[in-house]
Design an enzyme around this catalytic site. Structure first.
Site, mmCIF file in Angstrom:
data_model
loop_
_atom_site.group_PDB
_atom_site.id
_atom_site.type_symbol
_atom_site.label_atom_id
_atom_site.label_comp_id
_atom_site.label_asym_id
_atom_site.label_seq_id
_atom_site.Cartn_x
_atom_site.Cartn_y
_atom_site.Cartn_z
ATOM 1 N N ASP A 58 2.477 14.638 13.167
ATOM 2 C CA ASP A 58 2.795 14.259 11.788
ATOM 3 C C ASP A 58 1.542 14.344 10.921
ATOM 4 O O ASP A 58 1.271 13.472 10.095
ATOM 5 C CB ASP A 58 3.371 12.832 11.769
ATOM 6 C CG ASP A 58 4.243 12.574 10.554
ATOM 7 O OD1 ASP A 58 4.614 13.552 9.871
ATOM 8 O OD2 ASP A 58 4.547 11.395 10.289
ATOM 9 N N LYS A 69 1.503 -2.986 8.820
ATOM 10 C CA LYS A 69 2.717 -2.178 8.691
ATOM 11 C C LYS A 69 3.889 -2.986 9.200
ATOM 12 O O LYS A 69 3.893 -3.451 10.328
ATOM 13 C CB LYS A 69 2.590 -0.884 9.495
ATOM 14 C CG LYS A 69 3.815 0.021 9.358
ATOM 15 C CD LYS A 69 3.762 1.207 10.297
ATOM 16 C CE LYS A 69 3.082 2.386 9.669
ATOM 17 N NZ LYS A 69 3.308 3.638 10.425
ATOM 18 N N LEU A 97 0.814 -1.222 0.000
ATOM 19 C CA LEU A 97 0.000 0.000 0.000
ATOM 20 C C LEU A 97 0.839 1.260 0.000
ATOM 21 O O LEU A 97 0.425 2.313 -0.502
ATOM 22 C CB LEU A 97 -0.921 0.015 1.227
ATOM 23 C CG LEU A 97 -1.980 -1.075 1.274
ATOM 24 C CD1 LEU A 97 -2.673 -1.097 2.629
ATOM 25 C CD2 LEU A 97 -2.999 -0.871 0.158
ATOM 26 N N VAL A 147 7.007 -0.492 5.621
ATOM 27 C CA VAL A 147 6.131 -0.636 4.465
ATOM 28 C C VAL A 147 4.777 -1.111 4.966
ATOM 29 O O VAL A 147 4.695 -1.884 5.911
ATOM 30 C CB VAL A 147 6.705 -1.671 3.481
ATOM 31 C CG1 VAL A 147 5.772 -1.871 2.300
ATOM 32 C CG2 VAL A 147 8.076 -1.234 3.002
ATOM 33 N N LYS A 197 4.958 3.097 1.387
ATOM 34 C CA LYS A 197 6.166 3.055 2.217
ATOM 35 C C LYS A 197 6.231 4.290 3.089
ATOM 36 O O LYS A 197 5.879 5.382 2.656
ATOM 37 C CB LYS A 197 7.420 3.045 1.341
ATOM 38 C CG LYS A 197 7.630 1.799 0.529
ATOM 39 C CD LYS A 197 8.934 1.915 -0.248
ATOM 40 C CE LYS A 197 9.266 0.635 -0.988
ATOM 41 N NZ LYS A 197 8.403 0.444 -2.152
ATOM 42 N N ASN A 238 8.662 6.176 6.469
ATOM 43 C CA ASN A 238 10.032 6.311 6.931
ATOM 44 C C ASN A 238 10.511 5.086 7.656
ATOM 45 O O ASN A 238 11.694 4.779 7.661
ATOM 46 C CB ASN A 238 10.149 7.513 7.874
ATOM 47 C CG ASN A 238 10.345 8.788 7.096
ATOM 48 O OD1 ASN A 238 11.138 8.827 6.167
ATOM 49 N ND2 ASN A 238 9.609 9.820 7.463
ATOM 50 N N TYR A 239 9.599 4.406 8.288
ATOM 51 C CA TYR A 239 10.016 3.295 9.123
ATOM 52 C C TYR A 239 9.618 1.939 8.584
ATOM 53 O O TYR A 239 9.987 0.931 9.148
ATOM 54 C CB TYR A 239 9.460 3.462 10.536
ATOM 55 C CG TYR A 239 10.181 4.528 11.302
ATOM 56 C CD1 TYR A 239 11.334 4.216 12.014
ATOM 57 C CD2 TYR A 239 9.727 5.835 11.298
ATOM 58 C CE1 TYR A 239 12.011 5.193 12.712
ATOM 59 C CE2 TYR A 239 10.395 6.818 11.998
ATOM 60 C CZ TYR A 239 11.541 6.490 12.702
ATOM 61 O OH TYR A 239 12.207 7.463 13.385
HETATM 62 N N1 LIG Z 1 -4.522 1.506 7.473
HETATM 63 C C1 LIG Z 1 -4.160 1.769 6.224
HETATM 64 N N2 LIG Z 1 -4.972 1.490 5.205
HETATM 65 C C2 LIG Z 1 -4.621 1.751 3.941
HETATM 66 N N3 LIG Z 1 -3.457 2.316 3.601
HETATM 67 C C3 LIG Z 1 -2.588 2.616 4.571
HETATM 68 C C4 LIG Z 1 -2.888 2.366 5.932
HETATM 69 N N4 LIG Z 1 -1.840 2.792 6.685
HETATM 70 C C5 LIG Z 1 -0.940 3.282 5.839
HETATM 71 N N5 LIG Z 1 -1.371 3.177 4.563
HETATM 72 C C6 LIG Z 1 -0.642 3.613 3.358
HETATM 73 O O1 LIG Z 1 0.704 3.279 3.494
HETATM 74 C C7 LIG Z 1 1.497 4.447 3.335
HETATM 75 C C8 LIG Z 1 2.681 4.346 4.247
HETATM 76 O O2 LIG Z 1 2.226 4.526 5.585
HETATM 77 P P1 LIG Z 1 3.218 4.801 6.764
HETATM 78 O O3 LIG Z 1 2.393 5.100 7.945
HETATM 79 O O4 LIG Z 1 4.196 3.726 6.849
HETATM 80 O O5 LIG Z 1 4.059 6.028 6.335
HETATM 81 P P2 LIG Z 1 3.664 7.484 6.030
HETATM 82 O O6 LIG Z 1 2.708 8.029 7.003
HETATM 83 O O7 LIG Z 1 3.183 7.527 4.630
HETATM 84 O O8 LIG Z 1 5.059 8.187 6.147
HETATM 85 P P3 LIG Z 1 5.877 8.597 7.429
HETATM 86 O O9 LIG Z 1 6.666 7.433 7.773
HETATM 87 O O10 LIG Z 1 6.686 9.741 6.982
HETATM 88 O O11 LIG Z 1 4.909 9.020 8.463
HETATM 89 C C9 LIG Z 1 0.588 5.624 3.643
HETATM 90 O O12 LIG Z 1 0.963 6.777 2.960
HETATM 91 C C10 LIG Z 1 -0.735 5.128 3.173
HETATM 92 O O13 LIG Z 1 -0.871 5.441 1.799
#
Ligand SMILES: Nc1ncnc2c1ncn2[C@@H]1O[C@H](COP(=O)(O)OP(=O)(O)OP(=O)(O)O)[C@@H](O)[C@H]1O
Length: 627
Positions: free
Chosen positions: A461, A369, A346, A353, A348, A350-351
């Site tokens: 964030d 995640k 879905l 996928v 990536k 910072n920490y």
């Molecule tokens: N519960 C979820 N349902 C659907 N997609 C999700 C969900 N959680 C995260 N994602 C998708 O995965 C991506 C990566 O999420 P993640 O929380 O790892 O990082 P981020 O918020 O995008 O970046 P950062 O690490 O900078 O906060 C998100 O941008 C989103 O598109």
């Protein structure tokens, strides 16, 4: 810029991490472990070896196996100060009923920088296309244009401290990427590459591939000699286990998943009390591994990482192992790898996928995640914060938590899947329907308000990638890895291509004495910027105007705040303008904003969020089909 390119810049108070998108796409192309099937049986060797290697695709196993392919006074809001010199994390227990999983609609998908460079590229194009719109949004352009070349260009804005950090960041990038940082391929020289690598989830009963372990780099960015040593040490351990391969791949007995709190499971029922996984399986831990565990960087985290039992113990606040997670509140969530089938990636962060996955026992589609452990305190802090907030924050405006487990050197956090995705993927061209915008703003406000009022948490964030949408039209907040306690928190801020940080967070010294202080009002700035970005269809400080991180941060600190285009209503303008007041004490609180005329107008009006979400989903599906 990519997350892999992120460097941590320790500060007495706050660590500012600079991220770059360039490598974002690559950080996950690594996988560890030469022999997943054998790994599974030996927690210790698994744990250690999983830190020891890092190259090759994290997706390979998945793809080749089961891959299917309002009530507070605004003044209250202003009184909570965050300073980052303490890592106290407040706890409160909350309970979740087991029917939450089924009763709650299932929803879908980050930092401007990482949200896949691909997305960002298209975003930039989109920003440029409606040039008039984007341009008009910046009705009071600040220092647009050429990047500053010296610290003298930031009087009163960026502190010399931050400037030094940004310079260090650029220097680190140049070192990591011989091409000057434009490479999208992980450089073996990058100290962060290993950290961003990922292992794949072995899906029983289909045996995973076994990528070679040669040439791998230590995941903690340490020298490859250590990595090789650890990798080599793992092999005899596996042999000593001498378990038949088929047994090792045995699927856990099917059963109904318990996604609810289970207070009958004592929080103390950690791996130790039950006996380590290794001992339960009759495995002996070779002394050679104990030696590695005590003499390598593992020893630094020996209070957290229990190599013997294959568990993570966060100072007794949460204990994770392959069977699930127990919180000190008594909440227990059991879910494990063998129950999960990965379906698609879905996004990536910072920490880690995030994957779309199917939970086989329940048939529930969820988002998982995967956070690859690195031997960095920040990673552990991020995991704990995310777990802590997710499991206790129960709100229709925050993604639901299903469970977590620790295996193969990664933490897997299972949560509600939001099927339409994150806002950054939906606002292409800009959201001109103010009803939709106002509803999104309201939902984010409620999520933030819950965090603040019920859990004393500041999100820190808020940005489009952390605002998720499902096809029921629900809007929910996610990603609490850098969140923190209102009174004291671990401070970890990502500075990427696109910063959503409020001016007071960028400047050092807000609280005097060099101590960085800010309040929940900083989240309100980020909310304002997020709403503006969704409205105009691009980040309000576009990279073609602000060609460096310096220029961007300088503009945020010293320039006039960006504004909505004239095509938007006066109420919408007022809402965004209030959120983007430079002086945090002049920004309204959550309650005041929830009662803002723009919000109320659309709360009292029918807005078909579901239809909007579904339309977006259809466009995404059609777009994917075209590709
Ligand atoms: N519960 C979820 N349902 C659907 N997609 C999700 C969900 N959680 C995260 N994602 C998708 O995965 C991506 C990566 O999420 P993640 O929380 O790892 O990082 P981020 O918020 O995008 O970046 P950062 O690490 O900078 O906060 C998100 O941008 C989103 O598109």
């Amino acid at each position: 810029m990519s997350s892999s390119d992120r460097i941590s810049l320790p500060n007495a108070v706050e660590q500012l991490s600079l991220s770059s998108d360039t490598a974002a796409s690559s950080h996950h192309q690594s996988s560890l472990n030469a022999n997943n099937s054998e790994h599974n049986l030996d927690p210790q060797s698994s744990l250690i070896s999983s830190f020891s290697s890092s190259s090759s695709s994290s997706n390979s196993d998945f793809n080749d196996t089961n891959s299917l392919s309002t009530s507070s006074d605004s003044s209250d809001d202003n009184n909570n100060t965050v300073n980052g010199d303490n890592d106290t994390i407040s706890r409160s227990s909350s309970t979740r009923s087991s029917d939450q999983l089924t009763s709650r609609p299932v929803p879908p998908v980050r930092l401007g920088r990482r949200s896949s460079s691909k997305n960002r590229a298209s975003l930039a194009i989109n920003c440029n296309q409606p040039a008039e719109k984007a341009g008009s949004a910046l009705s009071s352009p600040t220092s647009v244009g050429s990047p500053p070349s010296s610290s003298m260009q930031y009087p009163g804005g960026l502190s010399s401290d931050i400037q030094e950090k940004v310079k260090a960041f650029h220097a680190a990038r140049s070192r990591s990427y011989p091409d000057g940082g434009n490479s999208t391929t992980s450089s073996p020289a990058s100290p962060m590459v290993g950290n961003r690598s990922s292992i794949s989830i072995p899906i029983a009963p289909i045996p995973p591939k076994t990528p070679p372990i040669s040439g791998q780099k230590g995941t903690n960015g340490t020298d490859s000699t250590l990595a090789r040593s650890l990798a080599a040490a793992r092999i005899p351990a596996q042999r000593s286990a001498s378990m038949p391969k088929q047994n090792k791949m045995r699927r856990a007995p099917p059963g109904k998943i318990d996604l609810s709190n289970n207070s009958t499971t004592p929080s103390s029922s950690n791996a130790d009390s039950k006996g380590s996984m290794a001992s339960r399986r009759g495995l002996k831990i070779p002394p050679s591994l104990r030696q590695f565990a005590s003499e390598t960087p593992f020893s630094t985290f020996s209070d957290i990482l229990d190599a013997k039992s294959g568990s993570l113990n966060f100072k007794n606040k949460a204990i994770l192992n392959a069977d699930g997670v127990n919180f000190s509140s008594g909440s227990s969530f059991r879910i494990n790898m063998s129950e999960i089938i990965k379906l698609a990636e879905l996004g990536k962060g910072n920490y880690g996928v995030v994957y779309k996955a199917l939970h086989r026992p329940s048939g529930v589609t969820m988002a998982v995640k995967e956070i690859r452990l690195s031997l960095e305190e920040a990673t552990f802090n991020q995991i704990l914060m995310e777990l802590d907030i997710l499991h206790k924050a129960t709100s229709p405006y925050i993604v639901d938590f299903y469970g977590a487990f620790f295996v193969e050197g990664s933490v897997f956090i299972c949560m509600e899947y939001m099927d339409v995705g994150s806002m950054d993927k939906l606002y292409i061209g800009g959201i001109t329907d103010e009803g939709v915008l106002a509803r999104i703003a309201y939902a984010v406000l409620q999520g933030l308000k819950t965090l603040k009022e019920e859990h004393n948490i500041i999100h820190r964030d808020v940005k489009p990638t952390n605002v998720l949408v499902n096809s029921s039209g629900q809007i929910k907040l996610c990603d609490f890895g850098v969140s923190g306690n209102l009174v004291a928190s671990i401070s970890k801020t990502n500075i990427g291509c696109q910063s959503y940080m409020a001016p007071e967070r960028i400047r050092v010294g807000g609280g005097g004495n060099g101590v960085l202080t800010y309040t929940v009002q900083a989240d309100i700035w980020s909310l304002g910027l997020t709403i503006l970005e969704m409205a105009i269809g691009c980040y309000p400080y576009p990279p073609d105007s602000y060609t460096s991180i310096f220029a961007q941060l300088s503009a945020i600190c010293d320039g006039e705040p960006p504004k909505l285009p004239n095509s938007f209503s006066p109420e919408a303008h007022d809402f965004v303008n209030r959120c983007l007041r430079k002086n945090p004490s002049l920004r309204p609180g959550y309650q005041e904003l929830s009662n803002h005329p723009w919000i109320l107008k659309y709360q009292n009006m029918e807005v078909d969020m579901s239809a909007w979400a579904k339309t977006n989903l259809e466009h995404q599906v059609a777009g994917e089909a075209e590709r």
